[in-house]
Design an enzyme around this catalytic site. Structure first.
Site, PDB file in Angstrom:
ATOM      1  N   GLU A  58       0.841  -1.294  -0.075  1.00  0.00           N
ATOM      2  CA  GLU A  58      -0.074   0.232  -0.016  1.00  0.00           C
ATOM      3  C   GLU A  58       0.501   1.261  -0.093  1.00  0.00           C
ATOM      4  OE1 GLU A  58      -0.181  -2.653   1.916  1.00  0.00           O
ATOM      5  OE2 GLU A  58      -2.205  -2.949   2.716  1.00  0.00           O
ATOM      6  N   CYS A  96      -2.127  -2.614   7.125  1.00  0.00           N
ATOM      7  CA  CYS A  96      -1.712  -2.624   8.738  1.00  0.00           C
ATOM      8  C   CYS A  96      -1.872  -1.021   9.134  1.00  0.00           C
ATOM      9  CB  CYS A  96      -0.057  -2.793   8.642  1.00  0.00           C
ATOM     10  SG  CYS A  96       1.136  -1.547   7.921  1.00  0.00           S
TER      11      CYS A  96
HETATM   12  N1  THU Z   1       2.273  -6.632   4.107  1.00  0.00           N
HETATM   13  C1  THU Z   1       1.959  -5.753   3.206  1.00  0.00           C
HETATM   14  O1  THU Z   1       2.473  -5.431   2.113  1.00  0.00           O
HETATM   15  N2  THU Z   1       0.570  -5.019   3.173  1.00  0.00           N
HETATM   16  C2  THU Z   1      -0.273  -5.370   4.244  1.00  0.00           C
HETATM   17  O2  THU Z   1      -1.512  -4.887   4.400  1.00  0.00           O
HETATM   18  C3  THU Z   1       0.202  -6.292   5.309  1.00  0.00           C
HETATM   19  C4  THU Z   1       1.618  -6.825   5.323  1.00  0.00           C
HETATM   20  C5  THU Z   1       3.652  -7.257   3.795  1.00  0.00           C
HETATM   21  C6  THU Z   1       4.476  -6.742   4.823  1.00  0.00           C
HETATM   22  C7  THU Z   1       5.685  -8.162   4.595  1.00  0.00           C
HETATM   23  O3  THU Z   1       6.307  -7.727   3.760  1.00  0.00           O
HETATM   24  C8  THU Z   1       4.551  -9.182   4.536  1.00  0.00           C
HETATM   25  O4  THU Z   1       3.378  -8.387   3.977  1.00  0.00           O
HETATM   26  C9  THU Z   1       4.197  -9.794   5.738  1.00  0.00           C
HETATM   27  O5  THU Z   1       3.848  -9.134   6.916  1.00  0.00           O
END
Ligand code: THU
Length: 144
Positions: A58, A96
């Site tokens: 995001e 997140c």
């Molecule tokens: N992650 C995202 O890219 N977006 C989210 O909404 C949740 C988490 C990624 C961060 C990390 O590279 C992986 O997912 C595991 O947490």
């Protein structure tokens, strides 16, 4: 926003996920960010051996758009799942807390977040719903 707009955004998020760099978690995420002029910015997660420099899909999409001068945003679609997961193991992925705070910096409460499994199967939320009482400067207040 209509169903066709959501479906297109979700397809682009799945395309973006193909670019994910996630050798540590194995969890691949894609995002597609829509601006009011119809532009779409794609983002993927980019991990790092030192872990904390990791950037979520995001924020990648937001920072791409912001760095090209965009300041107004309509919606973002997010998709994700483990690298080897089967289609029926895909679940909704929600931004997140850090990404929600970045959204709050640049988006209004009605900004749309689409947590998707497929172009036909998705959930639509407002930023206000996912980040109530966000910290930020109120409208009209000077930003430092
Ligand atoms: N992650 C995202 O890219 N977006 C989210 O909404 C949740 C988490 C990624 C961060 C990390 O590279 C992986 O997912 C595991 O947490």
């Amino acid at each position: 926003m209509d169903q066709k707009t959501y479906a297109n955004l979700i397809r682009q998020a799945w395309e973006a996920r193909k670019m994910a760099y996630a050798p540590y978690s194995g969890f691949l995420v894609g995002a597609a960010l829509l601006t009011p002029d119809g532009s779409v910015y794609r983002g993927c997660n980019i991990e790092n051996a030192a872990f904390s420099p990791t950037n979520c899909a995001e924020r990648t999409a937001f920072f791409k758009a912001l760095s090209e001068g965009k300041r107004h945003f309509s919606a973002i679609a997010v998709v994700g799942g483990m690298r080897e997961c089967k289609e029926d193991e895909i679940d909704y992925v929600y931004p997140c807390g850090v990404c929600r705070q970045v959204m709050a910096e640049f988006c209004g409460e009605e900004f749309v977040i689409v947590a998707a499994i497929s172009p036909e199967d998705y959930r639509v939320h407002s930023l206000k719903e996912l980040l109530p009482e966000a910290f930020g400067f109120r409208e009209g207040e000077a930003k430092p």
